[in-house]
Scaffold this motif. Structure first.
Motif, PDB file in Angstrom:
ATOM      1  N   ALA A  14      48.121  16.469  24.116  1.00 50.55           N
ATOM      2  CA  ALA A  14      49.282  16.221  24.979  1.00 50.55           C
ATOM      3  C   ALA A  14      49.078  14.964  25.815  1.00 50.55           C
ATOM      4  CB  ALA A  14      49.537  17.419  25.888  1.00 50.55           C
ATOM      5  N   LEU A  15      47.867  14.729  26.278  1.00 48.40           N
ATOM      6  CA  LEU A  15      47.591  13.563  27.104  1.00 48.40           C
ATOM      7  C   LEU A  15      47.424  12.285  26.290  1.00 48.40           C
ATOM      8  CD1 LEU A  15      45.083  15.129  29.642  1.00 48.40           C
ATOM      9  CD2 LEU A  15      47.460  14.452  30.061  1.00 48.40           C
ATOM     10  N   GLY A  16      47.410  12.416  24.964  1.00 46.77           N
ATOM     11  CA  GLY A  16      47.253  11.254  24.101  1.00 46.77           C
ATOM     12  C   GLY A  16      48.440  10.312  24.121  1.00 46.77           C
ATOM     13  N   ASP A  17      49.566  10.768  24.593  1.00 43.36           N
ATOM     14  CA  ASP A  17      50.755   9.928  24.698  1.00 43.36           C
ATOM     15  C   ASP A  17      50.744   9.240  26.068  1.00 43.36           C
ATOM     16  OD1 ASP A  17      53.755   9.757  25.785  1.00 43.36           O
ATOM     17  OD2 ASP A  17      53.758   9.539  23.601  1.00 43.36           O
ATOM     18  N   PRO A  18      50.879   7.915  26.112  1.00 40.58           N
ATOM     19  CA  PRO A  18      50.831   7.204  27.398  1.00 40.58           C
ATOM     20  C   PRO A  18      51.881   7.677  28.407  1.00 40.58           C
ATOM     21  CG  PRO A  18      50.707   5.643  25.583  1.00 40.58           C
ATOM     22  CD  PRO A  18      51.000   6.995  24.984  1.00 40.58           C
ATOM     23  N   MET A  19      53.056   8.036  27.939  1.00 40.80           N
ATOM     24  CA  MET A  19      54.096   8.505  28.857  1.00 40.80           C
ATOM     25  C   MET A  19      53.682   9.817  29.505  1.00 40.80           C
ATOM     26  SD  MET A  19      57.166   7.943  30.167  1.00 40.80           S
ATOM     27  CE  MET A  19      57.803   6.690  29.080  1.00 40.80           C
ATOM     28  N   ARG A  20      53.153  10.742  28.696  1.00 37.80           N
ATOM     29  CA  ARG A  20      52.736  12.033  29.246  1.00 37.80           C
ATOM     30  C   ARG A  20      51.545  11.875  30.180  1.00 37.80           C
ATOM     31  NH1 ARG A  20      54.529  13.719  24.026  1.00 37.80           N
ATOM     32  NH2 ARG A  20      52.446  13.627  23.123  1.00 37.80           N
ATOM     33  N   LEU A  21      50.612  11.013  29.827  1.00 36.49           N
ATOM     34  CA  LEU A  21      49.471  10.768  30.710  1.00 36.49           C
ATOM     35  C   LEU A  21      49.961  10.212  32.044  1.00 36.49           C
ATOM     36  CD1 LEU A  21      46.456  10.626  31.288  1.00 36.49           C
ATOM     37  CD2 LEU A  21      46.426   8.391  30.148  1.00 36.49           C
ATOM     38  N   GLY A  22      50.904   9.286  31.984  1.00 39.36           N
ATOM     39  CA  GLY A  22      51.473   8.729  33.208  1.00 39.36           C
ATOM     40  C   GLY A  22      52.170   9.774  34.061  1.00 39.36           C
ATOM     41  N   ILE A  23      52.869  10.691  33.418  1.00 42.03           N
ATOM     42  CA  ILE A  23      53.551  11.763  34.152  1.00 42.03           C
ATOM     43  C   ILE A  23      52.529  12.644  34.862  1.00 42.03           C
ATOM     44  CG2 ILE A  23      54.895  13.894  33.856  1.00 42.03           C
ATOM     45  CD1 ILE A  23      56.502  12.368  31.671  1.00 42.03           C
ATOM     46  N   VAL A  24      51.466  13.012  34.166  1.00 36.65           N
ATOM     47  CA  VAL A  24      50.431  13.858  34.787  1.00 36.65           C
ATOM     48  C   VAL A  24      49.787  13.126  35.956  1.00 36.65           C
ATOM     49  CG1 VAL A  24      48.180  14.947  34.410  1.00 36.65           C
ATOM     50  CG2 VAL A  24      50.005  15.259  32.748  1.00 36.65           C
ATOM     51  N   LEU A  25      49.496  11.839  35.785  1.00 39.09           N
ATOM     52  CA  LEU A  25      48.893  11.067  36.875  1.00 39.09           C
ATOM     53  C   LEU A  25      49.833  10.978  38.069  1.00 39.09           C
ATOM     54  CD1 LEU A  25      47.186   8.195  34.860  1.00 39.09           C
ATOM     55  CD2 LEU A  25      46.089  10.153  35.963  1.00 39.09           C
ATOM     56  N   THR A  26      51.118  10.751  37.805  1.00 38.57           N
ATOM     57  CA  THR A  26      52.102  10.684  38.887  1.00 38.57           C
ATOM     58  C   THR A  26      52.192  12.013  39.621  1.00 38.57           C
ATOM     59  OG1 THR A  26      53.391   9.000  37.726  1.00 38.57           O
ATOM     60  CG2 THR A  26      54.527  10.254  39.436  1.00 38.57           C
ATOM     61  N   LEU A  27      52.248  13.111  38.868  1.00 42.05           N
ATOM     62  CA  LEU A  27      52.315  14.430  39.505  1.00 42.05           C
ATOM     63  C   LEU A  27      51.038  14.732  40.277  1.00 42.05           C
ATOM     64  CD1 LEU A  27      54.043  16.525  36.698  1.00 42.05           C
ATOM     65  CD2 LEU A  27      55.019  15.816  38.896  1.00 42.05           C
TER      66      LEU A  27
END
Length: 112
Positions: A14-27
């Protein structure tokens, strides 16, 4: 592959996608946010962000809470911590393997 690392595979996928990683970091940095707020910070639609959030939720990385008409999303700290622990475990194994290789290269066994 170690059990902890194998169990964390869906998280890493799930974290392999840059958009999803960015969302997790933002949250992780900004606390609970709505999908509208997350979309406002990205060059994608709210619907696209919601699809990414669904993938992250399926992997156990985020959770939502309904407040009125909105869903507020936050990071599941335990899941992120488990993934971090799995990476540390794998890192220790690789460090030990590399140390054995270094020792072998620097001081090979006698072959006489």
């Amino acid at each position: 592959m170690t059990t902890a690392l194998a169990e964390s595979a869906p998280l890493f996928a799930a974290l392999g996608d840059p958009m999803r990683l960015g969302i997790v970091l933002t949250l992780g940095e900004g606390g609970p946010l709505t999908s509208a707020r997350l979309a406002a910070e990205r060059p994608v639609t709210r619907q696209a962000v919601e699809k990414h959030l669904a993938i992250l939720a399926d992997a156990g990385l985020v959770r939502s809470e309904r407040r009125g008409r909105e869903r507020w999303w936050s990071v599941e700290a335990q899941a992120v911590g488990s993934a971090g622990s799995a990476l540390q475990q794998a890192s220790r194994r690789w460090d030990a393997a590399l140390e054995r290789l270094r020792a072998h290269v620097e001081d090979p066994p006698d072959r006489t």
